[in-house]
Design a protein around this motif. Sequence first.
Motif, mmCIF file in Angstrom:
data_model
loop_
_atom_site.group_PDB
_atom_site.id
_atom_site.type_symbol
_atom_site.label_atom_id
_atom_site.label_comp_id
_atom_site.label_asym_id
_atom_site.label_seq_id
_atom_site.Cartn_x
_atom_site.Cartn_y
_atom_site.Cartn_z
ATOM 1 N N GLY A 9 0.842 -1.196 0.000
ATOM 2 C CA GLY A 9 0.000 0.000 0.000
ATOM 3 C C GLY A 9 0.871 1.238 0.000
ATOM 4 N N TYR A 10 0.400 2.323 0.606
ATOM 5 C CA TYR A 10 1.144 3.581 0.629
ATOM 6 C C TYR A 10 2.522 3.354 1.255
ATOM 7 C CZ TYR A 10 -2.987 6.162 -0.836
ATOM 8 O OH TYR A 10 -4.037 6.623 -1.567
ATOM 9 N N VAL A 11 2.574 2.660 2.377
ATOM 10 C CA VAL A 11 3.859 2.475 3.057
ATOM 11 C C VAL A 11 4.710 1.409 2.371
ATOM 12 C CG1 VAL A 11 4.905 1.641 5.213
ATOM 13 C CG2 VAL A 11 3.066 3.319 5.287
ATOM 14 N N ASP A 30 1.593 -8.666 -2.000
ATOM 15 C CA ASP A 30 0.278 -8.237 -1.531
ATOM 16 C C ASP A 30 -0.728 -9.341 -1.813
ATOM 17 O OD1 ASP A 30 -0.703 -5.116 -0.781
ATOM 18 O OD2 ASP A 30 -2.306 -6.543 -1.269
ATOM 19 N N LYS A 35 -4.108 -5.472 -7.626
ATOM 20 C CA LYS A 35 -3.064 -4.459 -7.377
ATOM 21 C C LYS A 35 -1.713 -4.948 -7.902
ATOM 22 C CE LYS A 35 -3.048 -1.912 -3.453
ATOM 23 N NZ LYS A 35 -2.865 -1.560 -2.034
ATOM 24 N N THR A 86 -3.392 -1.836 9.373
ATOM 25 C CA THR A 86 -3.844 -2.125 10.746
ATOM 26 C C THR A 86 -5.081 -1.263 11.017
ATOM 27 O OG1 THR A 86 -2.185 -0.516 11.478
ATOM 28 C CG2 THR A 86 -1.636 -2.836 11.744
ATOM 29 N N THR A 121 1.864 0.382 11.777
ATOM 30 C CA THR A 121 1.664 1.011 13.088
ATOM 31 C C THR A 121 0.886 0.031 13.966
ATOM 32 O OG1 THR A 121 1.622 3.159 12.026
ATOM 33 C CG2 THR A 121 0.693 3.036 14.254
ATOM 34 N N GLU A 154 6.938 3.630 10.648
ATOM 35 C CA GLU A 154 7.170 4.514 9.511
ATOM 36 C C GLU A 154 6.624 5.909 9.814
ATOM 37 O OE1 GLU A 154 8.982 4.105 6.672
ATOM 38 O OE2 GLU A 154 8.519 6.238 6.698
ATOM 39 N N GLU A 158 2.058 11.108 3.612
ATOM 40 C CA GLU A 158 1.490 10.983 2.279
ATOM 41 C C GLU A 158 1.595 12.342 1.600
ATOM 42 O OE1 GLU A 158 -2.388 9.149 2.157
ATOM 43 O OE2 GLU A 158 -1.680 7.493 3.387
ATOM 44 N N LYS A 269 -7.113 6.948 13.258
ATOM 45 C CA LYS A 269 -7.062 5.573 13.773
ATOM 46 C C LYS A 269 -6.015 5.434 14.878
ATOM 47 C CE LYS A 269 -4.101 2.910 10.710
ATOM 48 N NZ LYS A 269 -3.006 2.610 11.607
ATOM 49 N N ARG A 336 -9.313 8.425 2.926
ATOM 50 C CA ARG A 336 -9.701 7.784 4.186
ATOM 51 C C ARG A 336 -9.887 8.855 5.276
ATOM 52 N NH1 ARG A 336 -5.275 2.902 4.238
ATOM 53 N NH2 ARG A 336 -4.009 4.474 3.207
HETATM 54 N N1 LIG Z 1 -0.380 5.754 4.933
HETATM 55 C C1 LIG Z 1 0.478 6.407 5.704
HETATM 56 O O1 LIG Z 1 0.714 7.608 5.546
HETATM 57 C C2 LIG Z 1 1.187 5.690 6.821
HETATM 58 C C3 LIG Z 1 2.286 6.331 7.448
HETATM 59 C C4 LIG Z 1 2.926 5.666 8.472
HETATM 60 C C5 LIG Z 1 2.492 4.424 8.898
HETATM 61 N N2 LIG Z 1 1.410 3.843 8.299
HETATM 62 C C6 LIG Z 1 1.010 2.520 8.771
HETATM 63 O O2 LIG Z 1 1.488 1.552 7.841
HETATM 64 C C7 LIG Z 1 0.558 0.470 7.709
HETATM 65 C C8 LIG Z 1 0.118 0.359 6.259
HETATM 66 O O3 LIG Z 1 -0.562 1.552 5.901
HETATM 67 P P1 LIG Z 1 -0.929 1.887 4.383
HETATM 68 O O4 LIG Z 1 -1.478 3.259 4.370
HETATM 69 O O5 LIG Z 1 0.230 1.527 3.516
HETATM 70 O O6 LIG Z 1 -2.106 0.827 4.152
HETATM 71 P P2 LIG Z 1 -2.766 0.398 2.786
HETATM 72 O O7 LIG Z 1 -4.151 0.016 3.106
HETATM 73 O O8 LIG Z 1 -2.500 1.418 1.728
HETATM 74 O O9 LIG Z 1 -1.940 -0.904 2.376
HETATM 75 C C9 LIG Z 1 -1.949 -2.100 3.084
HETATM 76 C C10 LIG Z 1 -1.759 -3.239 2.085
HETATM 77 O O10 LIG Z 1 -1.575 -4.459 2.792
HETATM 78 C C11 LIG Z 1 -2.172 -5.487 2.026
HETATM 79 N N3 LIG Z 1 -2.367 -6.676 2.846
HETATM 80 C C12 LIG Z 1 -3.284 -6.899 3.821
HETATM 81 N N4 LIG Z 1 -3.110 -8.116 4.354
HETATM 82 C C13 LIG Z 1 -2.051 -8.675 3.710
HETATM 83 C C14 LIG Z 1 -1.373 -9.922 3.825
HETATM 84 N N5 LIG Z 1 -1.766 -10.842 4.713
HETATM 85 N N6 LIG Z 1 -0.337 -10.160 3.013
HETATM 86 C C15 LIG Z 1 0.070 -9.237 2.104
HETATM 87 N N7 LIG Z 1 -0.542 -8.049 1.951
HETATM 88 C C16 LIG Z 1 -1.585 -7.764 2.750
HETATM 89 C C17 LIG Z 1 -3.453 -4.839 1.526
HETATM 90 O O11 LIG Z 1 -4.008 -5.531 0.424
HETATM 91 C C18 LIG Z 1 -2.949 -3.440 1.162
HETATM 92 O O12 LIG Z 1 -2.544 -3.362 -0.184
HETATM 93 C C19 LIG Z 1 -0.578 0.808 8.672
HETATM 94 O O13 LIG Z 1 -0.322 0.179 9.893
HETATM 95 C C20 LIG Z 1 -0.482 2.317 8.815
HETATM 96 O O14 LIG Z 1 -1.006 2.763 10.041
HETATM 97 C C21 LIG Z 1 0.766 4.447 7.270
#
Ligand SMILES: NC(=O)c1ccc[n+]([C@@H]2O[C@H](COP(=O)([O-])OP(=O)(O)OC[C@H]3O[C@@H](n4cnc5c(N)ncnc54)[C@H](O)[C@@H]3O)[C@@H](O)[C@H]2O)c1
Length: 444
Positions: A9-11, A30, A35, A86, A121, A154, A158, A269, A336
């Motif tokens: 995902g984003y991270v 993933d 995707k 999460t 997180t 992390e 974004e 969250k 979101r």
């Molecule tokens: N988005 C941000 O700016 C940011 C910044 C810092 C930390 N975080 C934390 O990082 C984590 C990820 O955030 P995000 O924004 O990238 O989420 P996201 O929803 O964009 O991506 C998460 C990805 O994980 C995949 N996934 C779920 N279960 C899986 C599995 N069992 N095996 C493989 N892939 C799986 C999903 O399909 C999805 O593509 C979260 O805990 C978030 O709190 C996010």
Amino acid sequence: MKLAVIGTGYVGLVTGACLADVGNTVTCIDVDEAKIRRLQDGIIPIYEPGLEDVVKTNFAAGRLKFTTQLSGAIAENEILMIAVGTPPNEDGSADLKHVLSVARAVGDSMTERKLVITKSTVPVGTGDKVKAAIQERLSARGMNIQFSIASNPEFLKEGAAVNDFMRPDRIVVGCMDEYARKKIEQLYAPFILNRHPVIFMDIRSAELTKYAANAMLATKISFMNEVARVAEAVGADIKSVRDGIGSDPRIGYHFTYPGVGYGGSCFPKDVKALKQTSHELGLDLAIVDAVERVNMSQRAFFVKKIESHFGGTNGIKGRKFAVWGLSFKPETDDIREAPALDVISRLLQAGAQVAAFDPIARDNVREHFGAAHALQICNDQYEPLAQADALLLLTEWKLFRSPDFDRVKSLLKKPVIFDGRNQYSLEQMRDLGFKYFSIGRPAV
Ligand SMILES: NC(=O)c1ccc[n+]([C@@H]2O[C@H](COP(=O)([O-])OP(=O)(O)OC[C@H]3O[C@@H](n4cnc5c(N)ncnc54)[C@H](O)[C@@H]3O)[C@@H](O)[C@H]2O)c1
């Protein structure tokens, strides 16, 4: 180095692409097959400035790979980074099912030593759960293989994620052994040539650091939103107040902009999860609790402003509002918990019509609401303004900073702007003949 990033995902995608960019070989995994297919076809599933180039260059060079095959990636890579989502449970706690399912998969597939780094997180104590989940599956297989766990929360933002990853302020690492410490030091060495530190600590402290950072930033926003309400009530200008306090280096200017509240996938969250963790511990975090309440009421406060101008809730019914900005902040397509969507829902519920424009997040909003939804999403910035009773600015994209105000005025029924991000000067609005409402500043 060779590593796997689980969750793209984003991270995960930013982490994988940036680590590949400094010469590592990275496999991004993933569960979302669509995707991964798109990424293999060179289509980047998210909007993040600069990301497309980094992904495409490293994919073409063979340093960045995409797959849905987790067990193969576990077998082939010594370093495994967990970056899955999460999301919040109903009670606000973080849902660890994705993190723990990856941990179990590691225990199911590993045949030699691994370093498992959690980037998602996660609440304090998750490191122990990850360790236990891996160990349980190893024991079930009758295997005795060494592994290390680490926490590496992390901090990327974004909209500036690639730059943040490439030039981090700091890298926080919680680990328990020298093996993990050395590997992680080596992994991040290319990113700290700017002398910003890798801060090592124990795993629980690293996990808590992430929540403390986000809760502190959310606190600054909610605090300024409260002061902005006072400013409005007493006829002061929050912009001057911000200038006045920000020059004190103990306070600073960052995150002291009042607005329609914070949103996004993290602050809401993470504040909830910290609150939930503390409740479970029998602790009452009064500040964190208030931060969330103020944030939600700030959106209502903004809608109230609109209602007051049009003579109450009934005055809104049947009116048309033009909205600029839908993503939770500029330079991202992430919607979101976007405050704009909350404000729009409140207006629609009150019987208003809403037409909106966003330079990047339009398609995500269309998908989120479905075709039958009452919100009209426009492809042109000026289209929503036609015959609208007011313009609402809800996300401060650069594009909105200096629009063609004559055109805005000629399209609106009456020249009224509600600015949820304080983008325009009071003087300019007065001179242009707009009725202008912003946050924490006098209406003109
Ligand atoms: N988005 C941000 O700016 C940011 C910044 C810092 C930390 N975080 C934390 O990082 C984590 C990820 O955030 P995000 O924004 O990238 O989420 P996201 O929803 O964009 O991506 C998460 C990805 O994980 C995949 N996934 C779920 N279960 C899986 C599995 N069992 N095996 C493989 N892939 C799986 C999903 O399909 C999805 O593509 C979260 O805990 C978030 O709190 C996010």
